[in-house]
Enzyme design. Sequence first.
Site, PDB file in Angstrom:
ATOM      1  N   GLU A 175     -32.552  53.360  60.696  1.00  0.00           N
ATOM      2  CA  GLU A 175     -32.384  54.517  61.648  1.00  0.00           C
ATOM      3  C   GLU A 175     -32.944  54.354  62.699  1.00  0.00           C
ATOM      4  O   GLU A 175     -34.258  54.406  62.871  1.00  0.00           O
ATOM      5  CB  GLU A 175     -32.623  56.038  60.802  1.00  0.00           C
ATOM      6  CG  GLU A 175     -32.042  56.289  59.581  1.00  0.00           C
ATOM      7  CD  GLU A 175     -30.653  56.661  59.839  1.00  0.00           C
ATOM      8  OE1 GLU A 175     -30.294  57.328  61.128  1.00  0.00           O
ATOM      9  OE2 GLU A 175     -29.589  56.395  58.986  1.00  0.00           O
ATOM     10  N   LYS A 226     -17.601  62.623  66.018  1.00  0.00           N
ATOM     11  CA  LYS A 226     -16.905  61.640  65.243  1.00  0.00           C
ATOM     12  C   LYS A 226     -15.689  61.687  64.848  1.00  0.00           C
ATOM     13  O   LYS A 226     -14.687  60.904  65.012  1.00  0.00           O
ATOM     14  CB  LYS A 226     -18.074  61.314  64.160  1.00  0.00           C
ATOM     15  CG  LYS A 226     -19.386  60.799  64.566  1.00  0.00           C
ATOM     16  CD  LYS A 226     -20.067  60.200  63.379  1.00  0.00           C
ATOM     17  CE  LYS A 226     -21.428  59.574  63.652  1.00  0.00           C
ATOM     18  NZ  LYS A 226     -21.987  59.166  62.586  1.00  0.00           N
ATOM     19  N   ASP A 271     -25.946  53.690  62.021  1.00  0.00           N
ATOM     20  CA  ASP A 271     -27.458  53.660  61.256  1.00  0.00           C
ATOM     21  C   ASP A 271     -27.439  53.766  59.824  1.00  0.00           C
ATOM     22  O   ASP A 271     -26.423  54.797  59.416  1.00  0.00           O
ATOM     23  CB  ASP A 271     -28.316  54.640  61.978  1.00  0.00           C
ATOM     24  CG  ASP A 271     -28.366  54.504  63.364  1.00  0.00           C
ATOM     25  OD1 ASP A 271     -29.668  54.806  63.790  1.00  0.00           O
ATOM     26  OD2 ASP A 271     -27.993  53.910  64.002  1.00  0.00           O
ATOM     27  N   ASP A 309     -22.565  57.164  55.603  1.00  0.00           N
ATOM     28  CA  ASP A 309     -23.690  57.276  54.893  1.00  0.00           C
ATOM     29  C   ASP A 309     -24.253  58.825  54.635  1.00  0.00           C
ATOM     30  O   ASP A 309     -24.932  59.314  54.104  1.00  0.00           O
ATOM     31  CB  ASP A 309     -24.820  56.305  54.831  1.00  0.00           C
ATOM     32  CG  ASP A 309     -25.579  56.691  56.063  1.00  0.00           C
ATOM     33  OD1 ASP A 309     -26.916  56.940  55.909  1.00  0.00           O
ATOM     34  OD2 ASP A 309     -25.169  56.507  57.076  1.00  0.00           O
ATOM     35  N   ASN A 366     -23.364  63.837  58.531  1.00  0.00           N
ATOM     36  CA  ASN A 366     -22.468  63.983  59.804  1.00  0.00           C
ATOM     37  C   ASN A 366     -21.207  63.009  59.997  1.00  0.00           C
ATOM     38  O   ASN A 366     -20.481  63.161  60.824  1.00  0.00           O
ATOM     39  CB  ASN A 366     -23.400  63.806  61.117  1.00  0.00           C
ATOM     40  CG  ASN A 366     -23.735  62.509  61.323  1.00  0.00           C
ATOM     41  OD1 ASN A 366     -24.126  61.651  60.295  1.00  0.00           O
ATOM     42  ND2 ASN A 366     -24.216  62.062  62.516  1.00  0.00           N
ATOM     43  N   ARG A 391     -35.784  65.731  67.252  1.00  0.00           N
ATOM     44  CA  ARG A 391     -36.318  64.457  67.228  1.00  0.00           C
ATOM     45  C   ARG A 391     -36.768  63.730  68.641  1.00  0.00           C
ATOM     46  O   ARG A 391     -37.570  63.253  69.110  1.00  0.00           O
ATOM     47  CB  ARG A 391     -35.603  63.656  66.405  1.00  0.00           C
ATOM     48  CG  ARG A 391     -35.529  64.125  64.824  1.00  0.00           C
ATOM     49  CD  ARG A 391     -34.584  63.041  64.030  1.00  0.00           C
ATOM     50  NE  ARG A 391     -33.356  63.660  64.274  1.00  0.00           N
ATOM     51  CZ  ARG A 391     -32.283  62.966  63.809  1.00  0.00           C
ATOM     52  NH1 ARG A 391     -32.320  62.007  63.120  1.00  0.00           N
ATOM     53  NH2 ARG A 391     -30.876  63.357  64.175  1.00  0.00           N
ATOM     54  N   SER A 431     -21.342  56.739  66.402  1.00  0.00           N
ATOM     55  CA  SER A 431     -22.718  56.656  65.839  1.00  0.00           C
ATOM     56  C   SER A 431     -23.291  57.989  66.471  1.00  0.00           C
ATOM     57  O   SER A 431     -23.273  58.273  67.810  1.00  0.00           O
ATOM     58  CB  SER A 431     -23.567  55.516  66.539  1.00  0.00           C
ATOM     59  OG  SER A 431     -25.007  55.714  65.911  1.00  0.00           O
ATOM     60  N   GLY A 432     -24.241  58.541  66.020  1.00  0.00           N
ATOM     61  CA  GLY A 432     -25.375  59.588  66.368  1.00  0.00           C
ATOM     62  C   GLY A 432     -26.393  58.954  67.043  1.00  0.00           C
ATOM     63  O   GLY A 432     -27.480  59.597  67.319  1.00  0.00           O
ATOM     64  N   ASP A 479     -19.801  54.549  60.753  1.00  0.00           N
ATOM     65  CA  ASP A 479     -21.313  55.094  61.346  1.00  0.00           C
ATOM     66  C   ASP A 479     -22.044  53.360  61.689  1.00  0.00           C
ATOM     67  O   ASP A 479     -21.793  52.475  60.868  1.00  0.00           O
ATOM     68  CB  ASP A 479     -21.800  55.825  60.430  1.00  0.00           C
ATOM     69  CG  ASP A 479     -23.133  56.296  60.546  1.00  0.00           C
ATOM     70  OD1 ASP A 479     -23.483  56.616  61.753  1.00  0.00           O
ATOM     71  OD2 ASP A 479     -23.939  55.789  59.571  1.00  0.00           O
TER      72      ASP A 479
END
Length: 236
Positions: free
Chosen positions: A38, A168, A31, A191, A194, A75, A119-120, A29
């Site tokens: 983030e 992912k 962020d 972390d 997701n 968001r 990564s999201g 991941d």
Amino acid sequence: MTSASAPGLVVQAGLALPPLSHFKLAAFDMDSTLISIECIDEIAALAGKGEAVAAITEAAMRGEITDFRDSLQRRLALLAGVPASVLERVLAERLTFNPGARELCAALKAAGLTLVLVSGGFTFFTRFVAAELGMDYVRSNELEIADGALTGRVVMQDWGDICDGEEKRRMLLQCCAAIGCTPAQAMAIGDGSNDLPMMGEAGLSVAFHAKPKVRAAAMVAINEGGLDRLLTLLPA
């Protein structure tokens, strides 16, 4: 889970970790794992919309909003109209690597592992992070920009539009297949909630300064210190 020999480093009870030579791939991941921020929260903060976006981020990371796609779209909608120049400011002023990130990635590369960044977050930042850390594969979300401003949406890519937990997981499996290794020869480090789908597929799952739900599910949890502490658990 039971504590390992060093403070802040926790290993599942009864787990015998294989040597580093067992592994062929590591999926990360970005962020709050490889980097200290983030990115979406920092974009929002510089745009004066920090509190509203951060509240959704926190709820999603804790697993209270279980649909990552929904949380990201909510968001992003708040960021419609924000100048794209804010992305450059976040990169220049806010983005820093977490302790041990460079060291861990360098050691894994030296040991012959393929590195994957899933990564999201956003390609604007993953491109930089991937180049800095020597990533071999990258998957993340592409922000839509029109007339110099964020539209509040992401762009459709050839694999889909939003890199969520399921994507992912799929990316980890695809990369394993591409290099000819099994998921048992992969490690996944993250972390947030997701990250759990890919961590569940990997032969070694590592939580880094993670949310309680993720720490509880991981084989190894690094709760203090840097990412490179993982190396102390894996004999060469």
